[in-house]
Design an enzyme around this catalytic site. Structure first.
Site, short mmCIF file in Angstrom:
data_model
loop_
_atom_site.label_atom_id
_atom_site.label_comp_id
_atom_site.label_asym_id
_atom_site.label_seq_id
_atom_site.Cartn_x
_atom_site.Cartn_y
_atom_site.Cartn_z
N ARG A 16 8.63 2.84 2.83
CA ARG A 16 7.47 3.54 2.30
C ARG A 16 6.76 4.35 3.40
O ARG A 16 7.43 5.06 4.16
CB ARG A 16 6.55 2.55 1.59
CG ARG A 16 7.22 1.95 0.31
CD ARG A 16 6.43 0.84 -0.32
NE ARG A 16 5.15 1.28 -0.87
CZ ARG A 16 5.00 1.81 -2.07
NH1 ARG A 16 6.03 1.99 -2.88
NH2 ARG A 16 3.79 2.17 -2.51
N ASP A 142 -7.66 1.93 4.00
CA ASP A 142 -7.57 2.06 2.55
C ASP A 142 -8.95 2.52 2.12
O ASP A 142 -9.96 2.11 2.71
CB ASP A 142 -7.22 0.72 1.91
CG ASP A 142 -6.78 0.85 0.45
OD1 ASP A 142 -7.48 1.55 -0.31
OD2 ASP A 142 -5.77 0.25 0.08
N TYR A 155 -8.88 -8.69 0.16
CA TYR A 155 -8.22 -7.50 0.70
C TYR A 155 -9.26 -6.49 1.18
O TYR A 155 -9.14 -5.95 2.29
CB TYR A 155 -7.32 -6.87 -0.37
CG TYR A 155 -6.72 -5.55 0.05
CD1 TYR A 155 -5.65 -5.50 0.93
CD2 TYR A 155 -7.23 -4.35 -0.44
CE1 TYR A 155 -5.10 -4.28 1.31
CE2 TYR A 155 -6.69 -3.13 -0.07
CZ TYR A 155 -5.62 -3.10 0.81
OH TYR A 155 -5.09 -1.88 1.19
#
Length: 245
Positions: A16, A142, A155
């Site tokens: 990825r 993120d 997370y």
């Protein structure tokens, strides 16, 4: 930074985005240390491709980043093989839901080990070597480090910690080492678990109305490594504007 002999360690480089970053930077002349945990077959094949193109330009390193002994062996192994380290890309990540009421200590450890603990200790070990070459660290964050994702509390906490790591190390390691981060939005769909309706909802929340491409992340990394000589402590959102909503 010259890339004729520079060495980059990329964690989670077997597949990825990590693999795309490795291929892009190798194509620009960098020597690459490919870390992986479970994707050893993919990382080994990628490493072989790199070495066919340029002999002794890549190595594969398998390690569980949640295992301190394996994690702490990565930087010394890179130094023993290449003799230098110019860039550390903390790309490896764990991602899964942790609904309140069913989250365990093991879930916490898995998410914090990959997303916060390992990036800290790898950065700590790499810092003196990076300083010798005016090198840099690039963390893959993120957008959920800034905005909560339902049922992903742990997370989000771990990624937020990595964001603080980016800013804190930018101060602590300056002026010898720059530390920046990239916060991707929707770049690659998960290999499972997303319905078409969920995908459409993400697109509807993205001002540019499409998912990004891995090359968008590669371009951002190249900028932070090669061109952003006066940038440190920055978190670059590559998300099609999704954070705005």
């Amino acid at each position: 930074m010259t890339n004729t002999s520079a060495v980059v360690l990329i964690t989670g480089a077997g597949r990825r985005i990590g693999a795309a970053l490795a291929a892009d930077l190798h194509g620009r002349g960098y020597r690459i240390a490919l870390h992986c945990q479970n994707s050893i077959a993919e990382a080994t094949a990628l490493c072989a491709d790199f070495n066919r193109a340029r002999p002794d330009s890549a190595i594969t390193l398998q390690a569980d980043l949640g295992n301190p002994a394996q994690r702490d062996a990565l930087i010394p192994t890179v130094m023993a093989h290449f003799g230098r380290l110019d860039v550390l890309i903390n790309n490896a990540s764990s991602f899964f839901p942790t609904p309140i009421g069913s989250t365990s200590d093991a879930d916490w450890d898995a998410l914090f080990d990959a997303n916060a603990r390992a990036p800290f200790f790898l950065s700590q070990a790499a810092a003196p070597h990076l300083a010798k070459n005016k090198g840099c660290i690039v963390n893959l964050l993120d957008i959920f480090a800034e905005r909560p994702k339902p049922a992903h509390t742990v997370y989000g906490m771990a990624k937020a910690a990595q964001g603080m790591l980016t800013q804190s190390l930018a101060l602590e390691l300056a002026p010898a080492v720059r530390v920046n981060a990239i916060a991707p939005g929707a770049i690659l769909w998960p290999e499972s678990g997303k319905t078409q309706a969920q995908k459409q909802a993400i697109l509807d929340a993205t001002p540019l109305a499409r998912i990004g491409e891995v090359d968008d992340i590669c371009k951002a990394a190249r900028f932070l490594i090669e061109d952003a000589a006066y940038c440190t402590g920055q978190i670059l959102a590559v998300d099609g504007g999704r954070l705005l909503r």
